[in-house]
Design a protein around this motif. Structure first.
Motif, PDB file in Angstrom:
ATOM      1  N   GLU A 185       0.842  -1.205   0.000  1.00 42.97           N
ATOM      2  CA  GLU A 185       0.000   0.000   0.000  1.00 42.97           C
ATOM      3  C   GLU A 185       0.876   1.254   0.000  1.00 42.97           C
ATOM      4  N   SER A 186       1.946   1.230   0.780  1.00 45.51           N
ATOM      5  CA  SER A 186       2.871   2.368   0.815  1.00 45.51           C
ATOM      6  C   SER A 186       3.537   2.565  -0.537  1.00 45.51           C
ATOM      7  N   CYS A 187       3.884   1.477  -1.204  1.00 38.60           N
ATOM      8  CA  CYS A 187       4.476   1.574  -2.546  1.00 38.60           C
ATOM      9  C   CYS A 187       3.495   2.216  -3.520  1.00 38.60           C
ATOM     10  N   LEU A 188       2.216   1.832  -3.434  1.00 38.30           N
ATOM     11  CA  LEU A 188       1.205   2.437  -4.302  1.00 38.30           C
ATOM     12  C   LEU A 188       1.076   3.936  -4.029  1.00 38.30           C
ATOM     13  N   GLU A 189       1.185   4.331  -2.791  1.00 31.64           N
ATOM     14  CA  GLU A 189       1.148   5.756  -2.443  1.00 31.64           C
ATOM     15  C   GLU A 189       2.344   6.491  -3.055  1.00 31.64           C
ATOM     16  N   GLU A 190       3.507   5.863  -3.030  1.00 27.96           N
ATOM     17  CA  GLU A 190       4.700   6.473  -3.612  1.00 27.96           C
ATOM     18  C   GLU A 190       4.595   6.551  -5.137  1.00 27.96           C
ATOM     19  N   ILE A 191       3.974   5.558  -5.739  1.00 27.85           N
ATOM     20  CA  ILE A 191       3.752   5.604  -7.186  1.00 27.85           C
ATOM     21  C   ILE A 191       2.828   6.768  -7.525  1.00 27.85           C
ATOM     22  N   ALA A 192       1.766   6.920  -6.740  1.00 31.52           N
ATOM     23  CA  ALA A 192       0.833   8.030  -6.966  1.00 31.52           C
ATOM     24  C   ALA A 192       1.523   9.383  -6.787  1.00 31.52           C
ATOM     25  N   ALA A 193       2.520   9.436  -5.902  1.00 32.68           N
ATOM     26  CA  ALA A 193       3.267  10.679  -5.668  1.00 32.68           C
ATOM     27  C   ALA A 193       4.413  10.850  -6.674  1.00 32.68           C
ATOM     28  N   HIS A 194       4.511   9.917  -7.630  1.00 37.18           N
ATOM     29  CA  HIS A 194       5.548   9.939  -8.676  1.00 37.18           C
ATOM     30  C   HIS A 194       6.964   9.812  -8.112  1.00 37.18           C
ATOM     31  N   ASN A 195       7.099   9.134  -6.994  1.00 34.33           N
ATOM     32  CA  ASN A 195       8.423   8.876  -6.428  1.00 34.33           C
ATOM     33  C   ASN A 195       8.984   7.536  -6.890  1.00 34.33           C
ATOM     34  N   ASN A 199      13.265   0.156  -9.439  1.00 35.43           N
ATOM     35  CA  ASN A 199      13.711   0.715  -8.158  1.00 35.43           C
ATOM     36  C   ASN A 199      13.068   2.071  -7.916  1.00 35.43           C
ATOM     37  N   PRO A 200      12.673   2.331  -6.682  1.00 31.03           N
ATOM     38  CA  PRO A 200      12.194   3.668  -6.340  1.00 31.03           C
ATOM     39  C   PRO A 200      13.354   4.664  -6.347  1.00 31.03           C
ATOM     40  N   ASN A 201      13.020   5.942  -6.407  1.00 29.67           N
ATOM     41  CA  ASN A 201      14.076   6.943  -6.313  1.00 29.67           C
ATOM     42  C   ASN A 201      14.457   7.127  -4.839  1.00 29.67           C
ATOM     43  N   PRO A 202      15.529   7.854  -4.534  1.00 33.45           N
ATOM     44  CA  PRO A 202      15.996   7.981  -3.146  1.00 33.45           C
ATOM     45  C   PRO A 202      14.950   8.536  -2.173  1.00 33.45           C
ATOM     46  N   VAL A 203      14.135   9.468  -2.629  1.00 30.27           N
ATOM     47  CA  VAL A 203      13.087  10.014  -1.752  1.00 30.27           C
ATOM     48  C   VAL A 203      12.104   8.918  -1.353  1.00 30.27           C
ATOM     49  N   ALA A 204      11.755   8.070  -2.307  1.00 25.37           N
ATOM     50  CA  ALA A 204      10.792   7.005  -2.044  1.00 25.37           C
ATOM     51  C   ALA A 204      11.314   6.016  -1.008  1.00 25.37           C
ATOM     52  N   ASN A 239      10.759   7.626   2.265  1.00 27.26           N
ATOM     53  CA  ASN A 239       9.323   7.675   2.546  1.00 27.26           C
ATOM     54  C   ASN A 239       8.766   6.319   2.941  1.00 27.26           C
ATOM     55  N   LEU A 240       9.224   5.278   2.257  1.00 23.15           N
ATOM     56  CA  LEU A 240       8.753   3.928   2.575  1.00 23.15           C
ATOM     57  C   LEU A 240       9.172   3.522   3.985  1.00 23.15           C
ATOM     58  N   ALA A 241      10.379   3.867   4.374  1.00 24.69           N
ATOM     59  CA  ALA A 241      10.834   3.558   5.738  1.00 24.69           C
ATOM     60  C   ALA A 241       9.975   4.294   6.761  1.00 24.69           C
ATOM     61  N   THR A 242       9.677   5.552   6.495  1.00 31.23           N
ATOM     62  CA  THR A 242       8.836   6.342   7.401  1.00 31.23           C
ATOM     63  C   THR A 242       7.427   5.764   7.486  1.00 31.23           C
ATOM     64  N   ILE A 274       4.199 -18.593  -1.831  1.00 25.29           N
ATOM     65  CA  ILE A 274       3.800 -17.274  -2.293  1.00 25.29           C
ATOM     66  C   ILE A 274       2.500 -16.922  -1.577  1.00 25.29           C
ATOM     67  N   MET A 275       2.568 -15.886  -0.776  1.00 22.41           N
ATOM     68  CA  MET A 275       1.414 -15.475  -0.008  1.00 22.41           C
ATOM     69  C   MET A 275       0.531 -14.569  -0.861  1.00 22.41           C
ATOM     70  N   HIS A 276      -0.774 -14.825  -0.817  1.00 27.09           N
ATOM     71  CA  HIS A 276      -1.712 -13.966  -1.534  1.00 27.09           C
ATOM     72  C   HIS A 276      -1.900 -12.679  -0.731  1.00 27.09           C
ATOM     73  N   VAL A 277      -1.696 -11.564  -1.389  1.00 27.94           N
ATOM     74  CA  VAL A 277      -1.873 -10.268  -0.746  1.00 27.94           C
ATOM     75  C   VAL A 277      -2.855  -9.472  -1.592  1.00 27.94           C
ATOM     76  N   SER A 278      -3.934  -9.058  -0.974  1.00 28.82           N
ATOM     77  CA  SER A 278      -4.921  -8.246  -1.679  1.00 28.82           C
ATOM     78  C   SER A 278      -4.729  -6.798  -1.258  1.00 28.82           C
ATOM     79  N   VAL A 279      -4.441  -5.961  -2.232  1.00 30.98           N
ATOM     80  CA  VAL A 279      -4.237  -4.542  -1.960  1.00 30.98           C
ATOM     81  C   VAL A 279      -5.337  -3.770  -2.661  1.00 30.98           C
ATOM     82  N   ASN A 280      -6.112  -3.057  -1.892  1.00 35.04           N
ATOM     83  CA  ASN A 280      -7.192  -2.250  -2.445  1.00 35.04           C
ATOM     84  C   ASN A 280      -6.599  -0.969  -2.999  1.00 35.04           C
TER      85      ASN A 280
END
Length: 115
Positions: free
Chosen positions: A8-18, A24-29, A32-35, A106-112
């Motif tokens: 979910e955090s990764c999707l938020e970073e994608i939406a923020a264009h990070n 690979n995410p950029n350094p800001v991402a 942000n993901l750690a936070t 492989i665990m099934h993960v559903s992300v809304n």
């Protein structure tokens, strides 16, 4: 639970264009993901740990995508959507991609994605 929150955090970073690419995410991402991991799970992680989680998730996604391409025509469990195949099919797949599917879950993960 933590994997779902991470995705979910990764999707938020994608939406923020990070996260520009799936590679690979950029350094800001990374920061942000750690936070976000701390905010959502109360788990303190550093950049190296976030990068490790990213690599593991990416590896699992690639394995899932490979499975999907190989499992055409096989049945699915209606409750879990798991591939229904006999032991011989699984043994044949292990020989093709050099993975032990019985040991690597492989665990099934559903992300809304609708917020």
């Amino acid at each position: 639970m933590e994997v779902r929150l991470f995705l979910e955090s990764c999707l938020e970073e994608i939406a923020a264009h990070n996260i520009i690419t799936t590679r690979n995410p950029n350094p800001v991402a990374w920061d942000n993901l750690a936070t976000k991991m701390f905010a959502k799970c109360r788990k303190t992680v550093n950049r190296a740990q976030v990068q490790y989680i990213w690599r593991v998730c990416r590896k699992q996604f690639n394995m899932w995508a490979w499975f999907e391409s190989q499992a055409t025509g096989l049945g699915r469990d209606p409750r879990t959507s798991a591939i229904l195949a006999d032991d011989a099919w699984w043994r044949m797949q292990e020989g093709v991609c050099h993975l032990s599917f019985t040991e690597y879950i492989i665990m099934h993960v559903s992300v809304n994605t609708c917020h």
